[in-house]
Write a protein that holds these residues in place. Structure first.
Motif, mmCIF file in Angstrom:
data_model
loop_
_atom_site.group_PDB
_atom_site.id
_atom_site.type_symbol
_atom_site.label_atom_id
_atom_site.label_comp_id
_atom_site.label_asym_id
_atom_site.label_seq_id
_atom_site.Cartn_x
_atom_site.Cartn_y
_atom_site.Cartn_z
ATOM 1 N N SER A 210 -6.567 -42.326 49.138
ATOM 2 C CA SER A 210 -5.302 -42.458 48.437
ATOM 3 C C SER A 210 -4.152 -42.150 49.388
ATOM 4 O O SER A 210 -4.260 -41.247 50.219
ATOM 5 N N ALA A 211 -3.071 -42.930 49.269
ATOM 6 C CA ALA A 211 -1.899 -42.688 50.116
ATOM 7 C C ALA A 211 -0.672 -43.323 49.489
ATOM 8 O O ALA A 211 -0.696 -44.491 49.088
ATOM 9 N N ASP A 212 0.395 -42.539 49.420
ATOM 10 C CA ASP A 212 1.696 -43.040 48.984
ATOM 11 C C ASP A 212 2.361 -43.758 50.157
ATOM 12 O O ASP A 212 1.991 -43.575 51.312
ATOM 13 N N GLY A 213 3.395 -44.553 49.863
ATOM 14 C CA GLY A 213 4.011 -45.377 50.896
ATOM 15 C C GLY A 213 5.227 -44.789 51.573
ATOM 16 O O GLY A 213 5.741 -45.376 52.526
ATOM 17 N N HIS A 214 5.712 -43.623 51.129
ATOM 18 C CA HIS A 214 7.043 -43.191 51.541
ATOM 19 C C HIS A 214 7.087 -42.376 52.830
ATOM 20 O O HIS A 214 8.147 -41.889 53.208
ATOM 21 N N LEU A 217 4.184 -45.229 56.180
ATOM 22 C CA LEU A 217 4.188 -46.646 55.816
ATOM 23 C C LEU A 217 5.609 -47.202 55.718
ATOM 24 O O LEU A 217 5.789 -48.418 55.632
ATOM 25 N N LEU A 218 6.612 -46.329 55.684
ATOM 26 C CA LEU A 218 8.025 -46.736 55.705
ATOM 27 C C LEU A 218 8.429 -47.533 54.471
ATOM 28 O O LEU A 218 9.226 -48.475 54.546
ATOM 29 N N ALA A 219 7.892 -47.139 53.329
ATOM 30 C CA ALA A 219 8.216 -47.764 52.049
ATOM 31 C C ALA A 219 8.914 -46.738 51.158
ATOM 32 O O ALA A 219 8.917 -45.541 51.462
ATOM 33 N N PRO A 220 9.493 -47.162 50.044
ATOM 34 C CA PRO A 220 10.122 -46.195 49.139
ATOM 35 C C PRO A 220 9.086 -45.337 48.421
ATOM 36 O O PRO A 220 7.906 -45.673 48.356
ATOM 37 N N GLU A 221 9.545 -44.216 47.871
ATOM 38 C CA GLU A 221 8.675 -43.368 47.063
ATOM 39 C C GLU A 221 8.284 -44.080 45.772
ATOM 40 O O GLU A 221 9.026 -44.900 45.243
ATOM 41 N N GLY A 222 7.105 -43.729 45.258
ATOM 42 C CA GLY A 222 6.717 -44.188 43.933
ATOM 43 C C GLY A 222 5.662 -45.272 43.880
ATOM 44 O O GLY A 222 5.257 -45.682 42.796
ATOM 45 N N THR A 223 5.184 -45.730 45.041
ATOM 46 C CA THR A 223 4.105 -46.722 45.063
ATOM 47 C C THR A 223 3.161 -46.412 46.212
ATOM 48 O O THR A 223 3.606 -46.138 47.328
ATOM 49 N N GLY A 224 1.867 -46.455 45.926
ATOM 50 C CA GLY A 224 0.869 -46.217 46.958
ATOM 51 C C GLY A 224 -0.376 -47.043 46.691
ATOM 52 O O GLY A 224 -0.407 -47.883 45.792
ATOM 53 N N ILE A 225 -1.395 -46.785 47.494
ATOM 54 C CA ILE A 225 -2.657 -47.500 47.309
ATOM 55 C C ILE A 225 -3.789 -46.513 47.074
ATOM 56 O O ILE A 225 -3.770 -45.377 47.566
ATOM 57 N N PHE A 226 -4.754 -46.966 46.302
ATOM 58 C CA PHE A 226 -5.979 -46.216 46.059
ATOM 59 C C PHE A 226 -7.141 -47.129 46.391
ATOM 60 O O PHE A 226 -7.237 -48.247 45.881
ATOM 61 N N TYR A 227 -8.010 -46.661 47.275
ATOM 62 C CA TYR A 227 -9.204 -47.408 47.663
ATOM 63 C C TYR A 227 -10.423 -46.788 46.994
ATOM 64 O O TYR A 227 -10.607 -45.564 47.022
ATOM 65 N N CYS A 228 -11.240 -47.639 46.400
ATOM 66 C CA CYS A 228 -12.510 -47.225 45.813
ATOM 67 C C CYS A 228 -13.595 -48.146 46.348
ATOM 68 O O CYS A 228 -13.536 -49.369 46.141
ATOM 69 N N ARG A 229 -14.548 -47.573 47.061
ATOM 70 C CA ARG A 229 -15.601 -48.384 47.676
ATOM 71 C C ARG A 229 -16.353 -49.203 46.644
ATOM 72 O O ARG A 229 -16.708 -48.707 45.561
ATOM 73 N N LYS A 230 -16.577 -50.446 46.998
ATOM 74 C CA LYS A 230 -17.296 -51.361 46.117
ATOM 75 C C LYS A 230 -18.651 -50.767 45.725
ATOM 76 O O LYS A 230 -19.409 -50.291 46.564
#
Length: 385
Positions: A210-214, A217-230
């Motif tokens: 899990s990681a937020d973008g702010h 990643l040089l993105a605004p706060e409030g959006t990130g990605i969550f990876y779940c292995r297949k």
């Protein structure tokens, strides 16, 4: 300017960051500035929403699919293993609340983690889950200590790829191999590394990330990605359920509780399109520059920070070895770090304080001249404090 760009091919990207015209920004481990191309994408979406709204919905969803692919490229995963989340805490909580814990299970975490990677796990004590804390060894985490804490009831190890306070970078490959051998789930908080050092979830045998973008990643706060292995998606019970959790999400007149079988089951409702588009533009920029090139530049700036700090007699709290650090360098001395931080901000220099020390965290568009200016300003403050 042309001579400078010949020396540093990344210097051309400074034009992407107008903040450089007024400030020396060295706090990407905190909240980073956005680039011009992120601003452009934000303004385009606002214009489309203002003038076209749902006429653009199909185009917007196609963009989301493309951004999901780019985020997957960033961590070497498959797109269907990526869910967009609000922040790092959101992703970690999906794991914490999604696992079917049994009373007497235990999990392992570092005693000095950022609170986002502690509180979701503390909350599991109500289910009878034991927390086992890895001790700090002079600011480092020894994988041997993690191994010693494991037993037959250990279900998960959760760790930050880079520690927020002193910038220690753990060997994810070695830890992932240990977890694999012991049949223990491996969860990574990647917010202090994603965007500055390469990430390969397959090579490191990571199960959840899990990681937020702010930050990096040089993105605004409030959006990130969550990876779940297949293969693990259906073993996590989604803590949040909504209309988008199911396969037939657009069949509103039919109630069929048939959850999606990939990571998209964790996107329970309408997406933060503004945030996702901004994140996508930020990831595009980093992929264009190249994460290897970003890492090389940031580590070089880190070398300079360490050299200048030691030359002035400051204590460097971050490991000096390149394979044990990423973008953070922590330093301290005979000064009040909070007072220094506040005064540096008055002078247009942004750094931060963590763990009772000054935390400096440059990105690829920063320059050696900015590091030198920071140290001259710091030296002047310390001299007259």
């Amino acid at each position: 300017m042309d001579n400078e760009r010949k020396k540093d091919p990344l210097s051309a990207y400074r034009e992407e960051f107008p903040i450089t015209k007024r400030f020396v920004y060295l706090d990407h481990a905190g909240v980073a500035p956005i680039s011009r191309r992120v601003e452009s994408v934000l303004m385009r979406f606002i214009g489309e929403a203002l003038e076209e709204a749902m006429f653009k919905y199909g185009v917007w969803m196609s963009r989301v699919d493309e951004i999901r692919k780019k985020c997957a490229m960033l961590i070497a995963s498959e797109p269907e293993e990526i869910a967009f989340v609000k922040n790092t805490s959101h992703g970690l909580s999906i794991v914490a609340e999604g696992i079917e814990w049994r009373r007497g299970d235990n999990l392992i975490l570092y005693e000095k983690e950022f609170p986002s990677n502690i509180y979701p796990w503390i909350n599991l004590r109500r289910k009878g889950v034991e927390l086992r804390f890895v001790p700090s060894r002079n600011g480092r985490i020894h994988i041997a200590d993690i191994k010693r804490l494991m037993d037959s009831r250990t279900r998960l190890v959760t760790i930050s790829s880079v520690q927020f306070s002193n910038g220690f970078r753990i060997n994810l490959g070695e830890l992932g191999e240990l977890c694999k051998r012991r049949n223990v789930l491996f969860c990574v908080d990647a917010i202090q590394s994603l965007g500055v050092i390469p990430m390969n979830v397959k090579e490191f045998q990571i199960d959840f990330l899990s990681a937020d973008g702010h930050k990096w990643l040089l993105a605004p706060e409030g959006t990130g990605i969550f990876y779940c292995r297949k293969g693990l998606e259906e073993k996590l019970n989604p803590p949040l359920i909504g209309w988008k959790s199911v396969r037939r999400e657009f069949d509103y007149d039919r109630i069929d509780f048939d959850l999606k079988t990939d990571a998209l089951r964790f996107e329970e409702g309408s997406l933060n399109l503004l945030g996702i588009f901004a994140l996508g533009a930020a990831v595009d920029l980093l992929l264009e520059v190249g994460i290897d090139a970003v890492e090389k530049k940031v580590l070089e700036l880190g070398d300079l920070i360490i050299e200048e700090a030691e030359r002035r007699g400051f204590l460097v709290n971050t490991p000096k070895s390149r394979d044990e650090r990423a973008g953070i360098v922590s330093l301290s001395g005979e000064f009040d770090p909070v007072w220094v931080k506040d005064n540096l901000r008055e002078m247009g220099i942004m750094v931060n304080v963590r763990g009772g020390a000054l935390r400096v965290s440059p990105h690829f568009y920063n320059t050696c001249e900015e590091i030198e200016f920071f140290f001259k300003s710091l030296e002047r403050l310390v001299k007259y404090s």
